[in-house]
Design a protein around this motif. Structure first.
Motif, PDB file in Angstrom:
ATOM      1  N   SER A 203      15.850  37.856 -28.695  1.00 16.82           N
ATOM      2  CA  SER A 203      15.847  38.268 -27.291  1.00 16.82           C
ATOM      3  C   SER A 203      17.246  38.694 -26.859  1.00 16.82           C
ATOM      4  N   ILE A 204      18.255  37.960 -27.334  1.00 12.60           N
ATOM      5  CA  ILE A 204      19.614  38.401 -27.040  1.00 12.60           C
ATOM      6  C   ILE A 204      20.333  38.720 -28.353  1.00 12.60           C
ATOM      7  N   GLU A 205      21.287  39.599 -28.236  1.00  5.20           N
ATOM      8  CA  GLU A 205      21.973  40.091 -29.423  1.00  5.20           C
ATOM      9  C   GLU A 205      23.368  39.495 -29.501  1.00  5.20           C
ATOM     10  N   TYR A 206      23.732  39.079 -30.699  1.00 15.06           N
ATOM     11  CA  TYR A 206      25.085  38.548 -30.898  1.00 15.06           C
ATOM     12  C   TYR A 206      26.120  39.593 -30.516  1.00 15.06           C
ATOM     13  N   ALA A 207      25.818  40.840 -30.893  1.00 19.06           N
ATOM     14  CA  ALA A 207      26.807  41.904 -30.732  1.00 19.06           C
ATOM     15  C   ALA A 207      27.248  42.026 -29.275  1.00 19.06           C
ATOM     16  N   ASN A 208      26.303  41.818 -28.339  1.00 17.78           N
ATOM     17  CA  ASN A 208      26.659  41.896 -26.925  1.00 17.78           C
ATOM     18  C   ASN A 208      27.653  40.809 -26.543  1.00 17.78           C
ATOM     19  N   GLY A 209      27.344  39.582 -26.951  1.00 16.15           N
ATOM     20  CA  GLY A 209      28.225  38.468 -26.640  1.00 16.15           C
ATOM     21  C   GLY A 209      29.608  38.699 -27.222  1.00 16.15           C
TER      22      GLY A 209
ATOM     23  N   ILE B 262      14.571  33.398 -19.283  1.00 12.72           N
ATOM     24  CA  ILE B 262      13.957  32.069 -19.231  1.00 12.72           C
ATOM     25  C   ILE B 262      12.437  32.108 -18.986  1.00 12.72           C
ATOM     26  N   PRO B 263      11.973  32.842 -17.963  1.00  7.72           N
ATOM     27  CA  PRO B 263      10.525  32.802 -17.709  1.00  7.72           C
ATOM     28  C   PRO B 263       9.713  33.222 -18.940  1.00  7.72           C
ATOM     29  N   ASP B 264      10.207  34.231 -19.647  1.00  7.81           N
ATOM     30  CA  ASP B 264       9.475  34.740 -20.797  1.00  7.81           C
ATOM     31  C   ASP B 264       9.458  33.733 -21.952  1.00  7.81           C
ATOM     32  N   ILE B 265      10.630  33.179 -22.257  1.00  9.02           N
ATOM     33  CA  ILE B 265      10.692  32.268 -23.408  1.00  9.02           C
ATOM     34  C   ILE B 265       9.958  30.961 -23.097  1.00  9.02           C
ATOM     35  N   ALA B 266       9.991  30.546 -21.825  1.00 13.01           N
ATOM     36  CA  ALA B 266       9.277  29.322 -21.443  1.00 13.01           C
ATOM     37  C   ALA B 266       7.766  29.532 -21.520  1.00 13.01           C
TER      38      ALA B 266
ATOM     39  N   TYR C  58       8.001  23.400 -25.596  1.00  8.25           N
ATOM     40  CA  TYR C  58       9.413  23.010 -25.674  1.00  8.25           C
ATOM     41  C   TYR C  58      10.016  22.672 -24.321  1.00  8.25           C
ATOM     42  N   PHE C  59       9.315  23.033 -23.263  1.00  7.18           N
ATOM     43  CA  PHE C  59       9.937  22.932 -21.942  1.00  7.18           C
ATOM     44  C   PHE C  59       9.291  21.877 -21.055  1.00  7.18           C
ATOM     45  N   ASP C  60      10.157  21.197 -20.320  1.00  7.00           N
ATOM     46  CA  ASP C  60       9.718  20.219 -19.361  1.00  7.00           C
ATOM     47  C   ASP C  60       9.454  20.989 -18.068  1.00  7.00           C
ATOM     48  N   LYS C  61       8.268  20.933 -17.571  1.00  8.87           N
ATOM     49  CA  LYS C  61       7.907  21.653 -16.348  1.00  8.87           C
ATOM     50  C   LYS C  61       8.406  23.100 -16.364  1.00  8.87           C
ATOM     51  N   PRO C  62       7.797  23.953 -17.143  1.00  9.91           N
ATOM     52  CA  PRO C  62       8.243  25.344 -17.177  1.00  9.91           C
ATOM     53  C   PRO C  62       8.264  25.923 -15.767  1.00  9.91           C
ATOM     54  N   SER C  63       9.230  26.730 -15.517  1.00  9.28           N
ATOM     55  CA  SER C  63       9.307  27.307 -14.177  1.00  9.28           C
ATOM     56  C   SER C  63       9.753  28.739 -14.313  1.00  9.28           C
ATOM     57  N   GLY C  64       9.566  29.463 -13.255  1.00  4.19           N
ATOM     58  CA  GLY C  64       9.953  30.867 -13.264  1.00  4.19           C
ATOM     59  C   GLY C  64      11.425  30.997 -12.938  1.00  4.19           C
ATOM     60  N   HIS C  65      11.747  32.066 -12.310  1.00  6.12           N
ATOM     61  CA  HIS C  65      13.113  32.359 -11.959  1.00  6.12           C
ATOM     62  C   HIS C  65      13.626  31.362 -10.917  1.00  6.12           C
ATOM     63  N   ASP C  66      14.900  31.024 -11.011  1.00  3.79           N
ATOM     64  CA  ASP C  66      15.508  30.067 -10.083  1.00  3.79           C
ATOM     65  C   ASP C  66      16.388  30.843  -9.108  1.00  3.79           C
ATOM     66  N   ARG C  67      16.000  30.821  -7.839  1.00  3.92           N
ATOM     67  CA  ARG C  67      16.739  31.673  -6.885  1.00  3.92           C
ATOM     68  C   ARG C  67      18.147  31.158  -6.609  1.00  3.92           C
ATOM     69  N   ARG C  68      18.437  29.898  -6.994  1.00  2.00           N
ATOM     70  CA  ARG C  68      19.805  29.405  -6.838  1.00  2.00           C
ATOM     71  C   ARG C  68      20.788  30.241  -7.653  1.00  2.00           C
ATOM     72  N   MET C  69      20.287  30.791  -8.782  1.00  2.31           N
ATOM     73  CA  MET C  69      21.192  31.538  -9.641  1.00  2.31           C
ATOM     74  C   MET C  69      21.611  32.865  -8.982  1.00  2.31           C
ATOM     75  N   ASP C  70      20.700  33.489  -8.251  1.00  5.41           N
ATOM     76  CA  ASP C  70      21.060  34.711  -7.504  1.00  5.41           C
ATOM     77  C   ASP C  70      22.075  34.381  -6.418  1.00  5.41           C
TER      78      ASP C  70
END
Lengths: 251, 234
Positions: free
Chosen positions: A178-184, A218-222, A228-240
């Motif tokens: 999903s994410i590329e090393y090269a970007n990081g 996150i939403p996609d991988i969850a 693997y996830f405890d209470k999967p959730s969608g996007h967290d608006r705190r991050m915006d």
């Protein structure tokens, strides 16, 4: 636990440190999966150490929320808690935006040398297949060096502990492409160039995608790995909101 | 040694080690147990009315907080206040608190506002009765913790608290505490709560202004007291 990967014991390592390192390594690389049961005796046997150091290692991992203790003292590898994970991202972003500002244009020679070396190793790691784990360690090291140079080594340790949930997510995202090393890697190099040149500029536009980029996956991988996830959730608006606050603070 | 026990009753659900940890931590934070003081395990166990194992467990937790140094086969001692760690703690608060307070504005509800108002009323009571400054500090901690929790950031609060054990001890240090403008701090927190409801854009700067400043604070520590400190800049 049947997929647990054994690691050789380091020379200066005591039994507790050894047990802790092997367990943590297996947990963050998902060889021991979220929700899997852990048995103290079995771990002690597998590592050829006694039960006391294993119990101490369990205790330390519990403090990092990597292990949960269930009734009748069975332990399981904790599910990835997304709220804790987001708090890990928060502390990193809040601390590092300011640490980078302090360092910008004031790099000590040793830091320049260590960063250069680190970037060279990152470049080698992404070129060789199966070097996922070494890339992640180099990524951590890149950031740790900044904390150390700014005399914030304790804060690194605390922030690293809080963001331990993030290690498993990053591993999973890299593993599944999903994410590329090269970007990081490219972002790390850009950060280094800016710090060296002393150009902080619109640092948020470089740093926020670097540290908060995982959020949008996150939403996609969850959804793909609900187990693997405890209470999967969608996007967290705190991050915006956090992005907005950081941009405003710098304006 | 004579420990000071604010809330001497061991709470019903509290284990021996949790009780020992709570009381010892409080005594260290308030300098009742002084930086550099030797801790005698059997004596502590006796004073707390618990056995030695929970005391030893409590000391290990305090070691993680950097409040105690444990020397195997020798004594445990209360750590000196390390100015390097004080400065790191201060840095942590200054970068985290303005953002957290800003984030929490989205989660204010009547319950949270009432809880924060109660805390401020408690502080006002302390001020008006010339009461215990430790009580004022404790309410201050509660105020900020309530804000973190409102935004679902309990673990972040725990991390910040772990970073500020020496910074907080310094604030409780008598000479420093005397310089503290308690009424000013209380008014600042009232203004912060108002801004959280009415002027969200101003919140980070107001939250930043409430953080107890340690710039040049070393100068106010009299030479005889400098034995309590490490890495001073004077």
């Amino acid at each position: 636990m049947r997929d647990m990967v054994m690691l050789p014991r380091e020379q200066d390592e005591n039994s507790r440190e050894y047990a802790y390192r092997v367990l943590r390594e297996n947990i963050i690389t998902l060889h021991i999966r979220p929700g899997e049961m852990l048995n103290e005796n079995a771990v002690a046997d597998a590592l050829s150490v006694s039960r006391t150091p294993v119990r101490e290692a369990f205790f330390a991992l519990r403090k990092e929320n990597m292990i949960d203790v269930r009734p009748r003292s069975t332990s399981i590898v904790s599910l990835i808690n997304l709220n804790t994970l987001r708090q890990g991202i928060m502390i990193q972003v809040m601390a590092e935006m300011e640490i980078m500002r302090l360092l910008c244009g004031n790099l000590d020679d040793w830091l320049i040398e260590r960063w250069r070396h680190n970037l060279k190793l990152q470049e080698e790691a992404i070129a060789s297949p199966g070097k996922l784990r070494s890339y992640l360690a180099l990524d951590d090291e890149f950031h740790r060096l900044a904390y150390v140079a700014a005399r914030k080594a304790n804060l690194y340790r605390i922030a690293k502990t809080l963001s331990s949930q993030l290690d498993r997510l990053r591993y999973l995202l890299l593993l599944e492409g999903s994410i590329e090393y090269a970007n990081g890697f490219a972002q790390h190099r850009e950060i280094f160039v800016r710090m060296l040149a002393g150009v902080y500029g619109d640092f948020a536009s470089l740093y926020l995608p670097h540290r908060m980029g995982v959020e949008k996956f996150i939403p996609d991988i969850a959804a793909r790995h609900p187990e693997y996830f405890d209470k999967p959730s969608g996007h967290d608006r705190r991050m915006d909101r956090l992005e907005k606050l950081i941009r405003e603070a710098r304006a | 040694m004579k420990l000071l026990v604010d809330d001497p009753c061991r709470k019903e659900s509290e284990s021996g080690s949790a009780f020992a940890y709570r009381v010892l931590r409080d005594n260290i934070m308030r300098m009742r147990l002084e930086p550099g003081e030797v801790l005698n395990e059997p004596l502590l166990a006796e004073e707390l009315g618990v056995s030695r194992t929970p005391v030893r467990e409590a000391l290990f937790h305090l070691k993680d907080d950097k409040l105690v140094e444990i020397h195997p086969h020798r004594a445990s001692i209360v750590t000196l206040i390390d100015f390097a760690f004080v400065r790191e703690g201060y840095f942590t608060r200054t970068v985290v608190e303005p953002m957290v307070t800003g984030l929490a504005c989205d989660f204010l509800n009547a319950g949270v506002i009432a809880a924060l108002e109660d805390i401020l009323a408690g502080q006002e009571q302390v001020l008006d009765s010339n009461g215990d400054t430790n009580r004022f500090h404790a309410l201050n901690q509660q105020f900020h913790q309530t804000i973190y929790e409102a935004g679902g950031m309990q673990e972040l609060w725990n991390s910040v608290t772990a970073m500020t054990t020496h910074y907080d001890r310094l604030r409780y240090f008598e000479v420093i505490a005397d310089r503290n403008d308690f009424r000013g701090a209380w008014q600042g927190h009232k203004a912060l709560l108002r801004a959280m409801q009415e002027d969200v854009a101003a919140v980070p700067a107001i939250a930043r202004a409430q953080i107890f400043d340690i710039e040049n604070i070393e100068e106010y520590i009299a030479p005889p007291n400098r034995r309590y400190f490490l890495h001073m800049d004077v």
